[in-house]
Design an enzyme around this catalytic site. Structure first.
Site, short mmCIF file in Angstrom:
data_model
loop_
_atom_site.label_atom_id
_atom_site.label_comp_id
_atom_site.label_asym_id
_atom_site.label_seq_id
_atom_site.Cartn_x
_atom_site.Cartn_y
_atom_site.Cartn_z
N GLY A 1 0.84 -1.19 0.00
CA GLY A 1 0.00 0.00 0.00
C GLY A 1 0.87 1.24 0.00
N GLN B 1 3.24 10.07 1.29
CA GLN B 1 4.53 9.36 1.30
C GLN B 1 5.39 9.70 0.09
OE1 GLN B 1 2.47 5.36 2.09
NE2 GLN B 1 4.47 5.13 3.02
N CYS C 1 6.01 -0.12 6.89
CA CYS C 1 5.65 1.04 6.08
C CYS C 1 6.85 1.43 5.23
CB CYS C 1 5.26 2.19 7.01
SG CYS C 1 4.78 3.69 6.16
N LEU C 2 6.60 1.78 3.97
CA LEU C 2 7.72 2.18 3.11
C LEU C 2 8.39 3.45 3.61
CD1 LEU C 2 6.24 1.43 -0.44
CD2 LEU C 2 7.84 0.04 0.89
N HIS D 1 -4.30 1.59 7.55
CA HIS D 1 -2.93 2.13 7.62
C HIS D 1 -2.75 3.25 6.59
CE1 HIS D 1 1.63 1.36 7.72
NE2 HIS D 1 1.46 2.19 6.71
N GLU D 2 -3.22 3.01 5.36
CA GLU D 2 -3.04 4.01 4.30
C GLU D 2 -3.90 5.24 4.54
OE1 GLU D 2 -0.51 3.60 2.68
OE2 GLU D 2 -0.28 1.45 3.02
N HIS E 1 -2.41 7.66 6.83
CA HIS E 1 -1.40 8.55 6.23
C HIS E 1 -2.03 9.86 5.75
CE1 HIS E 1 2.41 6.39 6.05
NE2 HIS E 1 1.83 5.30 5.59
#
Ligand code: NI
Length: 172
Positions: free
Chosen positions: A46, A51, A94-95, A136-137, A140
């Site tokens: 995701g 991000q 997470c990236l 989670h996304e 963000h």
């Protein structure tokens, strides 16, 4: 638009709240495609706009496992409109927090409303990994990272580790 650089925490840009998208046009579709490309290139499941320094309510996700065919989902203005009382605890990464993982507790099932890449209103009922990934996304988009669900001690430990790594890389 090609692959985009991913912002690594701690960074104030990850704390910004994303703006709602008024019109789903070609520029929005291009951003969603570039986000998917970036996510796949980094083996993520995701990715959210902030991000990659896009402060619009855009999320992409694909929870297909290795060997399964790709199942990209593009979400514009996604919103959790229902969440189960039942909670689930899963390990998240997470990236924007490379190589950091922690157990996070969230509602086990959610209903998410959004617009797809054609601008059509859609709803999705999710459980399991998809429910985790979507929450989670969407977090963000409000400037929240998975570490914000942890105790202050755990959160600071992870963020300090990332700052230290960045300094070491910068010095190298
Ligand atoms: Ni993330």
């Amino acid at each position: 638009m090609a692959e985009l650089p991913v912002i690594i925490a701690p960074d104030p840009r990850l704390k910004k709240k994303s703006a709602r998208v008024e019109t789903v046009d070609d520029s929005v579709r291009e951003k969603l495609d570039a986000m998917l490309e970036t996510m796949y290139a980094r083996d993520g499941i995701g990715l959210a706009g902030p991000q990659v320094d896009i402060h619009q309510a855009l999320v992409v996700c694909d929870i297909a496992r290795e060997g399964e065919s790709a199942h990209p989902v593009r979400l514009v203005n996604p919103e959790v409109v229902w969440a189960s009382d039942e909670q689930a605890t899963n390990e998240e990464g997470c990236l924007s927090l490379p190589d950091q993982y922690a157990e996070v507790t969230r509602p086990a099932r959610v209903r998410v409303e959004y617009r797809d890449e054609t601008g059509t209103a859609q709803a999705m009922d999710a459980d399991g990994l998809l429910a985790t990934a979507l929450q989670h996304e969407i977090d963000h988009l409000f400037g929240r990272l998975f570490v914000d669900h942890l105790s202050k001690v755990k959160r600071n430990m992870i963020l300090r580790r990332l700052s230290k790594e960045r300094r070491q890389k910068g010095a190298a």
